[in-house]
Design a protein around this motif. Structure first.
Motif, PDB file in Angstrom:
ATOM      1  N   LEU A  54      59.864  21.770 -81.354  1.00 58.24           N
ATOM      2  CA  LEU A  54      58.410  21.629 -81.231  1.00 58.24           C
ATOM      3  C   LEU A  54      57.928  22.275 -79.939  1.00 58.24           C
ATOM      4  O   LEU A  54      56.856  22.881 -79.896  1.00 58.24           O
ATOM      5  N   PHE A  55      58.743  22.162 -78.892  1.00 58.99           N
ATOM      6  CA  PHE A  55      58.380  22.797 -77.625  1.00 58.99           C
ATOM      7  C   PHE A  55      58.254  24.317 -77.812  1.00 58.99           C
ATOM      8  O   PHE A  55      57.291  24.933 -77.364  1.00 58.99           O
ATOM      9  N   LEU A  56      59.248  24.893 -78.494  1.00 59.49           N
ATOM     10  CA  LEU A  56      59.218  26.341 -78.744  1.00 59.49           C
ATOM     11  C   LEU A  56      57.992  26.744 -79.560  1.00 59.49           C
ATOM     12  O   LEU A  56      57.365  27.778 -79.307  1.00 59.49           O
ATOM     13  N   THR A  57      57.666  25.923 -80.546  1.00 60.79           N
ATOM     14  CA  THR A  57      56.508  26.217 -81.387  1.00 60.79           C
ATOM     15  C   THR A  57      55.226  26.195 -80.557  1.00 60.79           C
ATOM     16  O   THR A  57      54.363  27.064 -80.693  1.00 60.79           O
ATOM     17  N   CYS A  58      55.129  25.190 -79.666  1.00 58.06           N
ATOM     18  CA  CYS A  58      53.958  25.119 -78.782  1.00 58.06           C
ATOM     19  C   CYS A  58      53.928  26.318 -77.837  1.00 58.06           C
ATOM     20  O   CYS A  58      52.865  26.866 -77.538  1.00 58.06           O
ATOM     21  N   LEU A  59      55.115  26.729 -77.395  1.00 54.96           N
ATOM     22  CA  LEU A  59      55.210  27.876 -76.497  1.00 54.96           C
ATOM     23  C   LEU A  59      54.671  29.134 -77.195  1.00 54.96           C
ATOM     24  O   LEU A  59      53.926  29.910 -76.608  1.00 54.96           O
ATOM     25  N   LEU A  60      55.039  29.282 -78.461  1.00 54.74           N
ATOM     26  CA  LEU A  60      54.557  30.431 -79.233  1.00 54.74           C
ATOM     27  C   LEU A  60      53.027  30.388 -79.329  1.00 54.74           C
ATOM     28  O   LEU A  60      52.347  31.405 -79.166  1.00 54.74           O
ATOM     29  N   TYR A  61      52.512  29.199 -79.581  1.00 55.84           N
ATOM     30  CA  TYR A  61      51.058  29.026 -79.655  1.00 55.84           C
ATOM     31  C   TYR A  61      50.417  29.472 -78.344  1.00 55.84           C
ATOM     32  O   TYR A  61      49.437  30.213 -78.331  1.00 55.84           O
ATOM     33  N   TRP A  62      51.017  29.036 -77.240  1.00 53.31           N
ATOM     34  CA  TRP A  62      50.472  29.374 -75.925  1.00 53.31           C
ATOM     35  C   TRP A  62      50.515  30.878 -75.686  1.00 53.31           C
ATOM     36  O   TRP A  62      49.558  31.477 -75.189  1.00 53.31           O
ATOM     37  N   VAL A  63      51.651  31.488 -76.044  1.00 55.78           N
ATOM     38  CA  VAL A  63      51.814  32.936 -75.838  1.00 55.78           C
ATOM     39  C   VAL A  63      50.703  33.696 -76.571  1.00 55.78           C
ATOM     40  O   VAL A  63      50.086  34.612 -76.028  1.00 55.78           O
ATOM     41  N   LEU A  64      50.429  33.284 -77.817  1.00 57.32           N
ATOM     42  CA  LEU A  64      49.413  33.980 -78.605  1.00 57.32           C
ATOM     43  C   LEU A  64      48.016  33.744 -78.040  1.00 57.32           C
ATOM     44  O   LEU A  64      47.149  34.604 -78.111  1.00 57.32           O
ATOM     45  N   GLU A  65      47.825  32.579 -77.480  1.00 60.09           N
ATOM     46  CA  GLU A  65      46.495  32.184 -77.041  1.00 60.09           C
ATOM     47  C   GLU A  65      46.159  32.742 -75.660  1.00 60.09           C
ATOM     48  O   GLU A  65      45.040  33.170 -75.421  1.00 60.09           O
ATOM     49  N   ALA A  66      47.125  32.749 -74.767  1.00 65.88           N
ATOM     50  CA  ALA A  66      46.780  32.949 -73.358  1.00 65.88           C
ATOM     51  C   ALA A  66      47.530  34.065 -72.653  1.00 65.88           C
ATOM     52  O   ALA A  66      47.325  34.271 -71.463  1.00 65.88           O
TER      53      ALA A  66
END
Lengths: 291, 237
Positions: free
Chosen positions: A151-163
């Protein structure tokens, strides 16, 4: 159903779902941004599992650490596949890219069969982290840790795409390739990075799955079909959708397995898929387009 | 003509076998606002595509910053200091206003991006207010502001603007015109491509009139505005 059993099954489902989310996030990214249904995805997961397995056997590296290693290996493989081969047909209708990744998967998966054989391998940790017990519910800590990491990795991916700069470029290329080109974005490179990131997520998930499931090239289709179901379930092309879809599928499979027997887990997920396509084709998150 | 800041010299180009541009010679001097006008299909957008590297010239020379540019890609053109505000804004929907502006600075590695972001917010305060909103929720005028902001975020020496006034209310166009003059004063040259000749002539000091892929007339806009052919064909007078 007794409350303890209910919560036990729920927890099992969520743990499984976290890992599913990680697999699906990468698949969804590639589908959403490149409009490519990447049949290679399941095989990428398996390569991640093998990387973690052999890193543990020969180098003594714990699978949770080789998540990084598997991620890097798969990113490179993914980048090269896209840059060298798939980019040539990236703008073609989805059937063309589907056929291409299908063909590449046949090639890659059969190569794995030649190298590793179809025999199942099981990674047994020398020092398992034990079992957590809370109000009569048992959770193996290794599984829990794998889920949290996923889940951490998934959130990290979200962050990468967003910011991040590269994330903005990925979304921009998806929205308007020509305008992105005018901003100085090299679309071919960004496509390859996107595909690489998708493979990275698959590989990392594979490394974590190695502590839970047996490893063999033939399980790749299992992971692929789950990623497929989750993407439709959660709504195509969004990381949040993959997260929700993954958790839902994990829980549904967990309860379905309890009620109908674990051998019907796939049947249940595909029944869910069909129902969803009939009643809510945009998925649970219900949004079109990437965010 | 020996202006090396920016010059197209006897350029011909087209798509496939179809020739669209014949012998186009256009130049922009430092700190100047130049306009390129002409009716639909005159070759204005094709000329811009050619400048930005999306289209390769068949013959002729493109000179940017004193160097001849041969087969440059869009990112190389941008790195040479030519930014673009494309026709129809072409903002990235699904991305916030701020992220759209940051896309303009995609190639920049320096630390002053934040400073320039504040500069854009200073020019268009409404963008600061709406920086977290999805770009597609902006009004037409605000979208054009965002597109112009995105264009100057690359710190161009020359900004190409394709159809500034398209689909916008006259009052909004007036506002944008004033802001462009301000932007020009900071040392950014502007090449404005417009169908609305009035707006173009008000903003630019020199102009080129394109017709059927050729430069049909050129000169100071005050003289072009008095030219009987221009008045009849484009200004409806």
């Amino acid at each position: 159903m007794a409350a303890t059993l209910f919560f036990q099954v729920l927890v099992n489902g969520l743990v499984l779902g976290g890992l599913y989310a990680c697999i699906a996030a990468g698949f969804s990214l590639v589908w959403g941004v490149l409009n490519i249904i990447n049949i290679l995805h399941g095989t990428f997961v398996v390569i991640g599992s093998y990387s973690a397995y052999y890193a543990y056997i020969y180098l003594g590296v714990h699978p949770f650490i080789s998540v990084v290693l598997a991620g890097i290996i798969l990113f490179i493989i993914g980048y090269l596949f896209q840059r060298g081969i798939i980019n040539r047909v990236v703008a073609a209708p989805v059937l063309i890219t589907l056929s291409l990744t299908f063909g590449l998967d046949l090639f890659l998966n059969n190569s794995l069969l030649v190298v590793f054989s179809a025999d199942y391998l099981k990674l047994n940790l020398a020092n398992p982290l034990g079992v957590l017990q809370f109000a009569g519910i048992y959770v193996p800590v290794d599984r829990l840790a794998a889920m949290v990491l996923a889940l951490f990795l998934t959130c990290l991916l979200y962050w990468v795409l967003e910011a991040s700069r590269i994330g903005r470029a990925i979304v921009a290329v998806r929205m308007d390739r020509e305008a992105a080109t005018l901003m100085g974005v090299n679309a071919k490179h960004i496509y390859a990075v996107t595909f690489g990131l998708g493979a990275l997520m698959a590989g990392s998930a594979g490394a974590m799955l190695s502590v839970i499931f047996p490893i063999s090239p033939i399980v790749s289709t299992l992971y692929l079909s789950k990623a497929f179901v989750i993407c439709v379930l959660g709504g195509l092309g969004s990381v949040a959708g993959a997260m929700v879809g993954g958790l839902v599928l994990g829980v549904v499979e967990s309860f379905g397995g309890l009620i109908f027997g674990p051998e019907h887990a796939m049947t249940i997920s595909f029944c869910l898929l069909i129902l969803l396509l009939i009643f809510r084709p945009t998925g649970i998150m219900g949004k079109k387009g990437y965010e | 003509m020996s202006n090396d800041f920016f010059r197209l010299e006897n350029v011909a180009a087209g798509y496939g076998d179809i020739q669209v541009l014949w012998d186009i010679t256009i130049d922009v001097e430092p700190n100047e606002i130049v306009c390129m006008v002409g009716s639909n299909g005159a070759g204005k957008s094709t000329t811009l595509k050619l400048i930005s590297g999306l289209l390769k010239p068949w013959s002729g020379r493109v000179i940017i910053g004193g160097e001849e540019v041969v087969y440059a890609t869009p990112d190389q053109i941008l790195a040479k200091g030519v930014g673009q505000v494309p026709e129809g804004r072409r903002l990235f929907n699904g991305m916030s206003v701020k992220n759209n502006l940051l896309m303009g600075a995609y190639l920049r590695k320096d630390k002053e991006v934040d400073k320039d972001l504040e500069f854009v917010y200073g020019l268009f305060p409404i963008l600061k207010e709406r920086r977290k909103q999805d770009a597609k929720t902006l009004s037409g005028g605000e979208q054009q502001m965002c597109a112009i902001g995105r264009g100057i975020m690359s710190r161009p020496k020359l900004l190409l603007i394709d159809e500034l006034s398209l689909g916008l209310a006259p009052l909004v166009v007036e506002q944008l015109t004033e802001t462009l003059k301000e932007i020009n004063k900071t040392g950014i040259s502007i090449l404005l491509v417009e169908q609305d000749v009035m707006t173009a002539f008000e903003l630019a000091n020199r102009g080129f009139v394109l017709e059927s892929g050729r430069v049909f007339l050129k000169g100071p806009t005050r003289l072009l505005a008095d030219n009987p052919t221009v008045r009849e064909a484009y200004m409806g007078i």
